[in-house]
Design a protein around this motif. Sequence first.
Motif: not given
Length: 118
Positions: A112, A7-10, A108, A4
């Motif tokens: 991005y 995957r969470r594009p902070v 990943r 996670a």
Amino acid sequence: MDEAALRRPVGGAAVMAEQIRHILGVIEGNSAVRVQVLPLSRGVHPLMGGSLSLLTLRDGVTFAYVESFASGTSVDTPARVLELTTRMDIARSKALDSGDSVSLLHKRLKEYEDDIDS
């Protein structure tokens, strides 16, 4: 590392790409550093809801640091450290091995980078 976090594009795609590049650089630049990613597909695990660091001192004493979104606590009682070590072992057993984890990090990163280019 829980998938996670990848995957969470902070901060957006560029920030995530830079962070993953940094992680890969640390892994590839130091053979003593290993990262294992715990994929979302493996379901629940005993470390959800926080992070756990286990530290063993030169004298062999192990202690833990448990952190959640609002607090952090050092743990040094043997029974509690054993419980937390067991939780870490279970989570690690569900995680990808180091090689597959690095492959997932590269995947990943490419996603991005593709987002940045589009």
